[in-house]
Write a protein that holds these residues in place. Structure first.
Motif: not given
Length: 405
Positions: A39-51, A349-359
């Motif tokens: 779904l993320s690929v098909s609709f270009n969603f980020n983790n927060t939107e998936l959340g 989802g926000g935790w994942l996005d932020q953790a990805k940015k931090d990584a």
């Protein structure tokens, strides 16, 4: 239960229909977890939107349970199960034809409402039919939540491997939906002869310290369980193991554990089981936050043993220790759990996005970014069952004050 009711209903058929309806409910969780990346690929969603999309299914669930809990005494389980069937069909069809964020949000709500209607109808129905062994039968009923997750996980993994798209994976769930719809069609349902059916009495019984305490704890037990399960695909998609196999493993162990729950609950008391579950869940999440390779399977197994008894024990505790709350009490406890997950999904989802940015900022590259971000998120989740260790510890110490009524 009256003699006329016994002679005109088929309890076994109704129980099996309830189990299949619960299989559909859990398949929606498993397959949606399996298609998040697509779904993320098909609709270009980020983790927060998936959340938010995931969270809407969990929001529809408590709304249905709240609604169903208040009207159960007036319309009964049959109407609620018919409503669940209609909403499952509508939600699945809307998901298949979705064109973007808002249509997926709407379809997720209908599926969540259907799932909540199943719980609102089946828990009190089973508790009333099998009133002399309600804990055992409720556990056997709830076997099919992890059981359905196993089925859904394996179906999603196989269809993904075969290159079959997310729409077809959603469409598969129409088959068990049609089966339970057929099984309840035209069937006689029993009247609630062994439960408290006075809504005013139910409402009064809600305003006790014990019920409020369990209501709050349910919000934490459910996010401890579903928080990791719903995001397992995103968290471990870059690891050396298949995320859907992890989900199938945990769900399989949960199903097995719930099937043999009776002796354990009898030996340790429900409060003792809850303490044990909180401890093992915390350990499991901490292990998952550090594991790599095939140790992920071992850590997932520990996590599964921890969360196995949370949901049915919370429902069973409410039914046995607070019987005057009736169907409403059981629905509100379950609704509290799913409402909590709906609120926490965007946060995770926000935790994942932020953790990805931090990584990325710390120099992590390639596939390791998603894994490192997922492990950091699991560390955050581990704090929740950690709080429950203390809460259920207090409940266990005071357990003798809560005699069965």
């Amino acid at each position: 239960m009256t003699t006329t009711t016994v002679s005109t209903i088929n309890p076994q058929r109704l129980f099996v229909a309830c189990c299949i309806a619960l299989i559909v409910t859990s398949m929606t969780f498993a397959i949606r977890a399996g298609i998040l990346t697509e779904l993320s690929v098909s609709f270009n969603f980020n983790n927060t939107e998936l959340g938010w999309i995931n969270g809407m299914a969990f929001l529809g669930f408590p709304i249905a349970m709240l609604f169903g809990g208040f009207i159960y005494n007036y319309i009964g389980a049959r109407t609620l199960l018919y409503l669940a069937f209609a909403c499952h069909v509508l939600g699945l069809l809307l998901t298949i034809s979705a064109t973007g964020f808002w249509t997926l949000l709407l379809s997720s709500f209908f599926i969540g409402f259907a799932n909540g209607s199943v719980e609102a109808a089946c828990n009190p129905l089973i508790a009333d039919i099998y009133h002399t062994r309600k804990t055992a039968m409720l556990n056997k009923f709830h076997v099919w939540f992890p059981g359905g997750i196993v089925i859904g996980s394996l179906v999603s993994a196989l269809m993904t491997k075969l290159g079959l798209g997310w729409q077809l994976q959603i469409a598969v769930m129409l088959i068990p939906t049609a089966i339970y719809g057929w099984m309840i069609l035209g069937q006689k349902f029993p009247e609630a002869a062994n439960s408290e059916t006075s809504t005013s009495t139910n409402i009064k019984a809600l305003f006790t310290p014990l019920f409020i305490f369990m209501f709050v704890c349910m919000t934490m037990t459910s996010i401890s369980e579903f928080g990791a399960q719903q995001w397992v695909g995103r968290i471990f998609e870059s690891s050396d193991v298949h995320p859907m196999m992890i989900l199938a493993l945990t769900a399989g162990l949960m199903a097995l554990g719930r099937f043999f729950a009776g002796p354990l609950v009898h030996a340790f008391n429900p409060a003792g089981v809850l303490v044990m579950s909180a401890v093992v869940t915390t350990i499991g999440l901490l292990l998952l936050s550090q594991a790599s390779g095939y140790m992920i399977y071992v850590s997932a197994a520990v996590f599964a043993l921890g969360v196995t008894y949370f949901w049915p024990t919370m429902i069973g505790f409410t039914s046995e220790y607070m019987p005057k709350t009736g169907a409403l009490g059981m629905s509100l406890i379950g609704g509290a759990g799913m409402f909590s997950v709906s609120m926490w999904n965007p946060v995770i989802g926000g935790w994942l996005d932020q953790a990805k940015k931090d990584a990325i900022e710390s120099g992590v590259t390639g596939d390791a970014i998603e894994l490192v971000a997922g492990q950091a998120t699991l560390q955050n989740l581990a704090m929740i069952p950690g709080v429950l260790i203390v809460a259920f510890g207090v409940l266990f110490v005071l357990r003798k004050r809560f005699a069965h009524k």
